[in-house]
Write a protein that holds these residues in place. Structure first.
Motif, PDB file in Angstrom:
ATOM      1  N   ALA A  57       0.843  -1.203   0.000  1.00 48.41           N
ATOM      2  CA  ALA A  57       0.000   0.000   0.000  1.00 48.41           C
ATOM      3  C   ALA A  57       0.880   1.256   0.000  1.00 48.41           C
ATOM      4  O   ALA A  57       0.608   2.221  -0.724  1.00 48.41           O
ATOM      5  CB  ALA A  57      -0.931   0.004   1.212  1.00 48.41           C
ATOM      6  N   TYR A  58       1.950   1.229   0.796  1.00 49.06           N
ATOM      7  CA  TYR A  58       2.850   2.384   0.845  1.00 49.06           C
ATOM      8  C   TYR A  58       3.542   2.588  -0.500  1.00 49.06           C
ATOM      9  O   TYR A  58       3.654   3.710  -0.989  1.00 49.06           O
ATOM     10  CB  TYR A  58       3.886   2.208   1.956  1.00 49.06           C
ATOM     11  CG  TYR A  58       4.869   3.339   1.999  1.00 49.06           C
ATOM     12  CD1 TYR A  58       6.197   3.166   1.649  1.00 49.06           C
ATOM     13  CD2 TYR A  58       4.461   4.622   2.347  1.00 49.06           C
ATOM     14  CE1 TYR A  58       7.086   4.224   1.660  1.00 49.06           C
ATOM     15  CE2 TYR A  58       5.343   5.685   2.363  1.00 49.06           C
ATOM     16  CZ  TYR A  58       6.659   5.481   2.029  1.00 49.06           C
ATOM     17  OH  TYR A  58       7.529   6.542   2.035  1.00 49.06           O
ATOM     18  N   SER A  59       3.992   1.507  -1.116  1.00 50.49           N
ATOM     19  CA  SER A  59       4.675   1.642  -2.416  1.00 50.49           C
ATOM     20  C   SER A  59       3.717   2.154  -3.489  1.00 50.49           C
ATOM     21  O   SER A  59       4.137   2.728  -4.486  1.00 50.49           O
ATOM     22  CB  SER A  59       5.326   0.324  -2.841  1.00 50.49           C
ATOM     23  OG  SER A  59       4.345  -0.640  -3.139  1.00 50.49           O
ATOM     24  N   ASN A  60       2.412   1.987  -3.252  1.00 46.32           N
ATOM     25  CA  ASN A  60       1.404   2.503  -4.184  1.00 46.32           C
ATOM     26  C   ASN A  60       0.925   3.911  -3.798  1.00 46.32           C
ATOM     27  O   ASN A  60      -0.078   4.386  -4.320  1.00 46.32           O
ATOM     28  CB  ASN A  60       0.212   1.546  -4.256  1.00 46.32           C
ATOM     29  CG  ASN A  60       0.573   0.251  -4.966  1.00 46.32           C
ATOM     30  OD1 ASN A  60       1.435   0.242  -5.838  1.00 46.32           O
ATOM     31  ND2 ASN A  60      -0.060  -0.843  -4.571  1.00 46.32           N
ATOM     32  N   GLY A  61       1.629   4.538  -2.848  1.00 46.50           N
ATOM     33  CA  GLY A  61       1.324   5.934  -2.524  1.00 46.50           C
ATOM     34  C   GLY A  61       0.528   6.182  -1.260  1.00 46.50           C
ATOM     35  O   GLY A  61       0.214   7.328  -0.944  1.00 46.50           O
ATOM     36  N   PHE A  75       2.701   3.382   5.801  1.00 51.03           N
ATOM     37  CA  PHE A  75       4.038   3.365   6.405  1.00 51.03           C
ATOM     38  C   PHE A  75       3.981   3.817   7.858  1.00 51.03           C
ATOM     39  O   PHE A  75       4.713   3.312   8.704  1.00 51.03           O
ATOM     40  CB  PHE A  75       5.037   4.217   5.617  1.00 51.03           C
ATOM     41  CG  PHE A  75       6.449   3.892   6.013  1.00 51.03           C
ATOM     42  CD1 PHE A  75       7.071   4.555   7.045  1.00 51.03           C
ATOM     43  CD2 PHE A  75       7.137   2.866   5.383  1.00 51.03           C
ATOM     44  CE1 PHE A  75       8.352   4.228   7.443  1.00 51.03           C
ATOM     45  CE2 PHE A  75       8.416   2.523   5.772  1.00 51.03           C
ATOM     46  CZ  PHE A  75       9.032   3.213   6.804  1.00 51.03           C
ATOM     47  N   ASP A  76       3.084   4.753   8.176  1.00 47.06           N
ATOM     48  CA  ASP A  76       2.921   5.183   9.566  1.00 47.06           C
ATOM     49  C   ASP A  76       2.534   3.997  10.445  1.00 47.06           C
ATOM     50  O   ASP A  76       3.016   3.870  11.575  1.00 47.06           O
ATOM     51  CB  ASP A  76       1.857   6.268   9.683  1.00 47.06           C
ATOM     52  CG  ASP A  76       2.308   7.570   9.034  1.00 47.06           C
ATOM     53  OD1 ASP A  76       1.458   8.457   8.838  1.00 47.06           O
ATOM     54  OD2 ASP A  76       3.508   7.701   8.720  1.00 47.06           O
ATOM     55  N   VAL A 136      14.478   5.932   7.139  1.00 48.75           N
ATOM     56  CA  VAL A 136      14.705   6.676   5.890  1.00 48.75           C
ATOM     57  C   VAL A 136      15.154   5.706   4.803  1.00 48.75           C
ATOM     58  O   VAL A 136      14.674   5.746   3.668  1.00 48.75           O
ATOM     59  CB  VAL A 136      15.755   7.800   6.087  1.00 48.75           C
ATOM     60  CG1 VAL A 136      16.219   8.349   4.743  1.00 48.75           C
ATOM     61  CG2 VAL A 136      15.179   8.928   6.936  1.00 48.75           C
ATOM     62  N   LYS A 137      16.061   4.789   5.172  1.00 47.63           N
ATOM     63  CA  LYS A 137      16.554   3.806   4.205  1.00 47.63           C
ATOM     64  C   LYS A 137      15.412   2.881   3.753  1.00 47.63           C
ATOM     65  O   LYS A 137      15.303   2.535   2.574  1.00 47.63           O
ATOM     66  CB  LYS A 137      17.703   2.999   4.805  1.00 47.63           C
ATOM     67  CG  LYS A 137      18.402   2.139   3.796  1.00 47.63           C
ATOM     68  CD  LYS A 137      19.766   1.728   4.277  1.00 47.63           C
ATOM     69  CE  LYS A 137      20.474   1.057   3.147  1.00 47.63           C
ATOM     70  NZ  LYS A 137      21.898   1.096   3.244  1.00 47.63           N
ATOM     71  N   ALA A 138      14.562   2.487   4.691  1.00 46.31           N
ATOM     72  CA  ALA A 138      13.417   1.638   4.348  1.00 46.31           C
ATOM     73  C   ALA A 138      12.481   2.367   3.383  1.00 46.31           C
ATOM     74  O   ALA A 138      12.048   1.793   2.381  1.00 46.31           O
ATOM     75  CB  ALA A 138      12.664   1.223   5.618  1.00 46.31           C
ATOM     76  N   ILE A 139      12.189   3.629   3.686  1.00 41.57           N
ATOM     77  CA  ILE A 139      11.314   4.434   2.820  1.00 41.57           C
ATOM     78  C   ILE A 139      11.893   4.500   1.411  1.00 41.57           C
ATOM     79  O   ILE A 139      11.198   4.269   0.420  1.00 41.57           O
ATOM     80  CB  ILE A 139      11.154   5.862   3.392  1.00 41.57           C
ATOM     81  CG1 ILE A 139      10.245   5.836   4.612  1.00 41.57           C
ATOM     82  CG2 ILE A 139      10.623   6.835   2.351  1.00 41.57           C
ATOM     83  CD1 ILE A 139      10.232   7.136   5.397  1.00 41.57           C
ATOM     84  N   THR A 140      13.193   4.818   1.341  1.00 41.99           N
ATOM     85  CA  THR A 140      13.855   4.960   0.044  1.00 41.99           C
ATOM     86  C   THR A 140      13.787   3.658  -0.749  1.00 41.99           C
ATOM     87  O   THR A 140      13.445   3.655  -1.938  1.00 41.99           O
ATOM     88  CB  THR A 140      15.336   5.365   0.252  1.00 41.99           C
ATOM     89  OG1 THR A 140      15.356   6.572   1.020  1.00 41.99           O
ATOM     90  CG2 THR A 140      16.033   5.590  -1.071  1.00 41.99           C
ATOM     91  N   THR A 141      14.102   2.555  -0.088  1.00 42.10           N
ATOM     92  CA  THR A 141      14.121   1.256  -0.763  1.00 42.10           C
ATOM     93  C   THR A 141      12.731   0.880  -1.277  1.00 42.10           C
ATOM     94  O   THR A 141      12.583   0.438  -2.421  1.00 42.10           O
ATOM     95  CB  THR A 141      14.654   0.166   0.193  1.00 42.10           C
ATOM     96  OG1 THR A 141      15.945   0.554   0.650  1.00 42.10           O
ATOM     97  CG2 THR A 141      14.738  -1.182  -0.492  1.00 42.10           C
TER      98      THR A 141
END
Length: 192
Positions: free
Chosen positions: A11-15, A20-21, A54-59
């Motif tokens: 869901a997060y990768s789809n925006g 992610f929260d 931050v690294k997780a978000i970026t990946t």
């Protein structure tokens, strides 16, 4: 019904930033306590914790997350690798031996006064950084100023600005990316 970690990642990768929260809330205590147990310093643990997410978000945003069914192990591995990086950096900074007579450990650039050239270059770099910050969108500028000039944690930034931690992290990431892009397009060199 609560979503699985994998559904939240998708869901997060789809925006869906709220996904992610939820992941962050679900895993933050365990990850932070793991880091703190190893580094035994709350400030360092906070920095590594924030870098982990931050690294997780970026990946995830780059579509490179492939650990289906293993998010807790994956996020722990990121934290573990960042802890190792921290200790490697610490070791490299403290490698000066006092046994070698020909080495004067007090004869180091950071202990000497700057030359006029150093001062001019440093002032130019500060001016260039101020220029880059002024070029940022207001939301990114705000997060960057709070983080680097007021030394606020991402949690404090999120609370102050009324956004989620994920949004604050994202704004910081985009601020840095935008500053790099602007610096490159203007041929600015930000180091001595």
């Amino acid at each position: 019904m609560s979503m699985t970690d994998e559904n939240l990642v998708k869901a997060y990768s789809n925006g869906n930033n709220d996904a992610f929260d939820i992941l962050l809330r679900r895993h933050q205590d365990r990850i932070f306590n793991y880091i703190l147990r190893i580094v035994k310093n709350e400030d360092i643990a906070n920095d590594i914790f924030q870098d982990t997410f931050v690294k997780a978000i970026t990946t995830i945003r780059q579509g490179r997350y492939s650990e289906h069914g293993k998010f807790p192990a994956w996020i722990s591995r990121i934290a573990h690798n960042l802890i190792i990086d921290y200790y490697r950096q610490e070791k490299a900074e403290n490698m000066q031996s006092t046994d070698a007579e020909e080495v004067d450990i007090l004869n180091r650039k950071e202990l000497s006064e700057d030359t006029i050239e150093d001062l001019i270059i440093t002032e130019q770099i500060h001016e260039d950084v101020r220029y880059l910050i002024d070029e940022l969108p207001e939301a990114q500028k705000e997060v960057l100023m709070m983080r680097y000039y007021r030394n606020m944690s991402f949690k404090e930034i999120a609370d102050t600005t009324g956004v989620s931690i994920n949004t604050a992290l994202g704004r910081m990431r985009y601020a840095i990316l935008n500053m790099r892009r602007i610096a490159t397009s203007r041929d600015l060199v930000l180091n001595v």
